[in-house]
Design an enzyme around this catalytic site. Structure first.
Site, mmCIF file in Angstrom:
data_model
loop_
_atom_site.group_PDB
_atom_site.id
_atom_site.type_symbol
_atom_site.label_atom_id
_atom_site.label_comp_id
_atom_site.label_asym_id
_atom_site.label_seq_id
_atom_site.Cartn_x
_atom_site.Cartn_y
_atom_site.Cartn_z
ATOM 1 N N ASP A 1 0.859 -1.186 0.000
ATOM 2 C CA ASP A 1 0.000 0.000 0.000
ATOM 3 C C ASP A 1 0.900 1.243 0.000
ATOM 4 O O ASP A 1 1.816 1.345 0.830
ATOM 5 C CB ASP A 1 -0.895 -0.011 1.245
ATOM 6 N N ASN B 1 -3.018 12.974 -3.517
ATOM 7 C CA ASN B 1 -4.117 13.357 -4.409
ATOM 8 C C ASN B 1 -4.738 14.684 -3.982
ATOM 9 O O ASN B 1 -5.016 15.561 -4.816
ATOM 10 C CB ASN B 1 -5.190 12.268 -4.415
ATOM 11 N N HIS C 1 -5.222 14.619 -8.832
ATOM 12 C CA HIS C 1 -5.250 13.217 -9.263
ATOM 13 C C HIS C 1 -4.215 12.930 -10.348
ATOM 14 O O HIS C 1 -3.748 11.792 -10.473
ATOM 15 C CB HIS C 1 -6.650 12.848 -9.749
ATOM 16 N N ASP D 1 -1.772 9.786 -10.246
ATOM 17 C CA ASP D 1 -1.575 8.833 -11.334
ATOM 18 C C ASP D 1 -0.091 8.684 -11.678
ATOM 19 O O ASP D 1 0.393 7.578 -11.958
ATOM 20 C CB ASP D 1 -2.343 9.284 -12.584
ATOM 21 N N GLU E 1 -4.455 2.390 -4.575
ATOM 22 C CA GLU E 1 -3.011 2.457 -4.344
ATOM 23 C C GLU E 1 -2.496 1.148 -3.773
ATOM 24 O O GLU E 1 -1.433 1.086 -3.153
ATOM 25 C CB GLU E 1 -2.664 3.611 -3.388
#
Length: 310
Positions: A188, A196, A201, A205, A231
């Protein structure tokens, strides 16, 4: 005045054969007739073109030798023509009706039908199936591409959750049979929501893609790696004990600590937490996954940027 009908079951045989021959030749089917001692008795223009048949008396072997030496006609995958000819001659007349594919050096595919008559005469008919084979190839390519797309995470190019869980299950089944050890790792990315929220975002990404690339460069060739959630990542390590898994994860952590992602005027760094579980014969997919998940929770609870073993 109507045309007299012809009884198709009682038509004169020479006339029927003549019409059949004319129809076959007009269709582009290549025809050849060989005598019992394999001399070429008749060859249509298409057959002569395919095999670059030379003038004068020819046999099956002389035609093949010329094709091999001149590098024309069929693809002959051999360094020496004589053993290949011995194999081909052993197949000829081995069945009353024999069908096979012929790949030509010019890229065409042919479908051949060889009929052996009483006394050893052979009728060879060859039809061009390039279009059919090409269509078959394109259909297979499209199917393969669709399978890859259905198993791939669009953002990172990694395997997606469905593909990873299928391979997870397959490895469990093979492990039950072989007894070979393997380890499972749940990963994780730390504080991903904050990335974010602060940078948008698009930055998130970019972090996901960066992590996927860094992992590809660090993991072993046999390892299976996929993105299974936002994630969250799943790593399956065949033939790896938990200690071996820890060494690989340590390398990945060290690699990320020296890497940065330029983000506008900010240099972005990130870390990950991971939980490791080693398979044993008594464990199922669900129980092994749960152990890795609990170890991941322990790593995050310990302050993140940690790896814990179940």
């Amino acid at each position: 005045m109507s045309t007299p009908s012809i009884d198709p079951f009682n038509a004169p045989l020479p006339e029927v054969l003549q019409k059949l021959a004319e129809g076959l030749l007009a269709s582009g089917t290549a025809l050849a007739i060989f005598t019992p001692d394999d001399a070429l008795h008749y060859a249509s223009a298409d057959f002569r073109d395919i095999y670059a048949v030379q003038d004068g008396a020819q046999t099956f072997s002389s035609i093949m030798r010329h094709c091999f030496d001149a590098r024309v006609g069929p693809l002959i995958e051999a360094e020496d023509i004589e053993p290949w000819l011995a194999m081909a001659n052993a197949k000829r007349r081995s069945q009353a009706n024999r069908k096979f594919e012929i790949d030509l050096l010019d890229g065409r595919w042919m479908w051949a039908s060889e009929t052996t008559f009483a006394g050893g005469w052979i009728l060879l008919m060859i039809a061009d199936c390039t279009f059919v084979k090409a269509k078959e190839f394109h259909l297979k390519s499209a199917r393969d591409a669709a399978i890859v797309a259905s198993e791939t995470d669009y953002l990172t190019g990694l395997l997606n959750r469905g593909a990873m869980m299928k391979r997870f299950g397959d490895l469990i089944e093979s492990g039950v049979v072989s007894g070979e050890v393997f380890s499972v790792v749940l990963i994780d990315l730390d504080h991903f929501k904050a990335i974010n929220d602060r940078f948008g975002h698009q930055a998130g990404d970019e972090v996901l893609r960066h992590f996927a690339d860094a992992a590809r460069a660090t993991l072993r060739g046999a390892d299976l790696f996929g993105r299974i959630g936002g994630e969250e990542f799943l790593l399956i390590m065949p033939k790896a004990t938990e200690d071996q898994a820890l060494k690989v994860l340590k390398r990945l952590q060290n690699e990320l600590r020296v890497q940065t992602i330029p983000m506008n005027d900010v240099i972005l760094r990130y870390t990950f937490s991971a939980g490791v579980a080693q398979w044993q014969a008594t464990k199922t997919l669900d129980s092994l996954y749960r152990e890795a998940d609990q170890a991941l929770y322990a790593a995050k609870h310990a302050g993140r940027d940690q790896v814990r073993v179940a």
